[in-house]
Design an enzyme around this catalytic site. Structure first.
Site, PDB file in Angstrom:
ATOM      1  N   THR A 241      87.939  52.161  82.704  1.00  0.00           N
ATOM      2  CA  THR A 241      88.227  50.810  83.172  1.00  0.00           C
ATOM      3  C   THR A 241      88.698  49.962  82.000  1.00  0.00           C
ATOM      4  O   THR A 241      88.211  50.115  80.880  1.00  0.00           O
ATOM      5  CB  THR A 241      86.980  50.184  83.803  1.00  0.00           C
ATOM      6  OG1 THR A 241      86.643  50.916  84.988  1.00  0.00           O
ATOM      7  CG2 THR A 241      87.203  48.720  84.158  1.00  0.00           C
ATOM      8  N   GLY A 242      89.633  49.061  82.266  1.00  0.00           N
ATOM      9  CA  GLY A 242      90.132  48.172  81.222  1.00  0.00           C
ATOM     10  C   GLY A 242      91.638  48.276  81.095  1.00  0.00           C
ATOM     11  O   GLY A 242      92.292  49.105  81.737  1.00  0.00           O
TER      12      GLY A 242
ATOM     13  N   THR B 105      93.636  49.277  78.579  1.00  0.00           N
ATOM     14  CA  THR B 105      94.178  50.520  78.028  1.00  0.00           C
ATOM     15  C   THR B 105      94.023  51.660  79.028  1.00  0.00           C
ATOM     16  O   THR B 105      94.932  52.471  79.213  1.00  0.00           O
ATOM     17  CB  THR B 105      93.487  50.869  76.699  1.00  0.00           C
ATOM     18  OG1 THR B 105      93.473  49.719  75.849  1.00  0.00           O
ATOM     19  CG2 THR B 105      94.224  51.997  75.987  1.00  0.00           C
TER      20      THR B 105
ATOM     21  N   ALA C 194      87.835  51.495  74.633  1.00  0.00           N
ATOM     22  CA  ALA C 194      86.639  51.038  73.931  1.00  0.00           C
ATOM     23  C   ALA C 194      86.918  49.662  73.347  1.00  0.00           C
ATOM     24  O   ALA C 194      88.061  49.324  73.035  1.00  0.00           O
ATOM     25  CB  ALA C 194      86.247  52.009  72.826  1.00  0.00           C
TER      26      ALA C 194
ATOM     27  N   LYS D 269      81.249  49.442  74.408  1.00  0.00           N
ATOM     28  CA  LYS D 269      82.019  49.342  75.626  1.00  0.00           C
ATOM     29  C   LYS D 269      81.345  48.346  76.569  1.00  0.00           C
ATOM     30  O   LYS D 269      80.184  48.029  76.386  1.00  0.00           O
ATOM     31  CB  LYS D 269      82.142  50.712  76.312  1.00  0.00           C
ATOM     32  CG  LYS D 269      83.071  51.669  75.570  1.00  0.00           C
ATOM     33  CD  LYS D 269      83.197  53.011  76.271  1.00  0.00           C
ATOM     34  CE  LYS D 269      83.599  52.913  77.719  1.00  0.00           C
ATOM     35  NZ  LYS D 269      84.865  52.128  77.914  1.00  0.00           N
ATOM     36  N   GLY D 270      82.108  47.889  77.544  1.00  0.00           N
ATOM     37  CA  GLY D 270      81.551  46.989  78.539  1.00  0.00           C
ATOM     38  C   GLY D 270      82.196  45.628  78.572  1.00  0.00           C
ATOM     39  O   GLY D 270      81.782  44.770  79.349  1.00  0.00           O
ATOM     40  N   GLY D 271      83.237  45.427  77.751  1.00  0.00           N
ATOM     41  CA  GLY D 271      83.935  44.149  77.809  1.00  0.00           C
ATOM     42  C   GLY D 271      84.537  43.885  79.175  1.00  0.00           C
ATOM     43  O   GLY D 271      84.672  42.737  79.590  1.00  0.00           O
ATOM     44  N   GLY D 272      84.872  44.957  79.888  1.00  0.00           N
ATOM     45  CA  GLY D 272      85.409  44.816  81.238  1.00  0.00           C
ATOM     46  C   GLY D 272      84.352  44.796  82.321  1.00  0.00           C
ATOM     47  O   GLY D 272      84.675  44.703  83.514  1.00  0.00           O
TER      48      GLY D 272
ATOM     49  N   GLU E 262      80.765  53.601  83.495  1.00  0.00           N
ATOM     50  CA  GLU E 262      81.491  54.272  82.416  1.00  0.00           C
ATOM     51  C   GLU E 262      80.595  55.244  81.661  1.00  0.00           C
ATOM     52  O   GLU E 262      81.002  56.366  81.347  1.00  0.00           O
ATOM     53  CB  GLU E 262      82.076  53.239  81.450  1.00  0.00           C
ATOM     54  CG  GLU E 262      83.250  52.466  82.025  1.00  0.00           C
ATOM     55  CD  GLU E 262      83.724  51.353  81.122  1.00  0.00           C
ATOM     56  OE1 GLU E 262      84.908  50.982  81.203  1.00  0.00           O
ATOM     57  OE2 GLU E 262      82.910  50.820  80.334  1.00  0.00           O
TER      58      GLU E 262
END
Length: 260
Positions: free
Chosen positions: A33-34, A36, A91, A102-105, A111
């Protein structure tokens, strides 16, 4: 490629394109997810259309699932897949040992579950994501809504004994309301600035009541693909201790850019 596509987006695409070439027909693939990872899903969709690539994808969020279906990738649940050949994801930060934040999204829980259910995890990133020490990017932790303020207080108290430079803990918001993950949970963002012992912090965080999971990915990533705005790519394998360099030609995938 459209002239307005920034160097960072070109770098993300280069990493995503190189990583998508690792996928073979018959594989079950975790789809990250994200921004990139979205490039990677589009690249795989193009291979499905052009080459007849046959894969089954396990998405790590509802938005990734929607994009995968849109580009023609067969989507299945992790329970149906059982075990995955490969997961490709982005990442927010990675260090020399390929430990990650990770986890900004907002999809860190799914994930991490998908990544650890895979034979191999490949991270795709632009050069800005590489750091000497994790922590400049706020560390997300997913917490249940019930008693989240108590959980936050416990996290703040725990951080007093940790090797970190900052201790600010904030509730992630979406407009005027708390952000909700796909599981209906909240996210606390820990502004730590520098994490001296990521392994210890990851273990301690998950012992706090109310914490579902944290965004430290320790000993999970096997390979990182770093893309550059000029099309250069570096592939680092931490298990093999190898470095591979190459180049991605942007002009080969112009169909992708028409959809962006």
């Amino acid at each position: 490629m459209p002239a307005e596509l920034s160097p960072i987006e070109k770098a993300k695409f280069a990493a995503a394109k190189r990583a998508s070439d690792m996928v073979e027909s018959g594989m079950k693939v975790g789809l990250g997810t994200g921004s990139t990872a979205a490039w990677m899903v589009r690249c795989l969709g193009e291979r499905v259309r052009r080459e007849g690539l046959k894969i089954r994808g396990v998405p790590t969020s509802t938005r990734t699932a929607e994009l995968a279906r849109e580009v023609g990738i067969e989507v299945i649940a992790l329970d149906e897949a059982g075990w995955l050949d490969l997961t490709i994801d982005g990442a927010d930060e990675f260090d020399a040992e390929l430990n990650l934040i990770k986890g900004g999204g907002g999809a860190l829980l799914q994930e991490k579950i998908v990544a650890t259910a895979s034979d191999r995890m490949v991270v795709i990133a632009d050069p800005a994501k590489e750091v000497a020490h994790l922590g400049a990017f706020p560390l997300p932790i997913e917490v249940i809504p019930f008693g989240w303020k108590t959980t936050r207080n416990l996290v703040e108290e725990m951080l007093e004994g940790m090797d970190v430079l900052g201790r600010e803990v904030g509730l992630r918001m979406s407009g005027e309301a708390p952000y909700r993950t796909d599981e209906g949970n909240h996210i606390l963002d820990l502004h730590l600035m520098r994490i001296g012992n990521p392994r210890q912090l990851a273990l301690v965080l998950n012992q706090i009541p109310g914490v579902v999971e944290n965004g430290l990915f320790i000993d999970i990533c096997d390979t990182v693909v770093i893309g550059h705005g000029d099309g250069r790519v570096e592939l680092r394998d931490v298990t093999e201790g190898t470095l591979e360099e190459g180049r991605v030609e942007f002009g080969e995938s112009e169909n992708l850019f028409r959809d962006v």
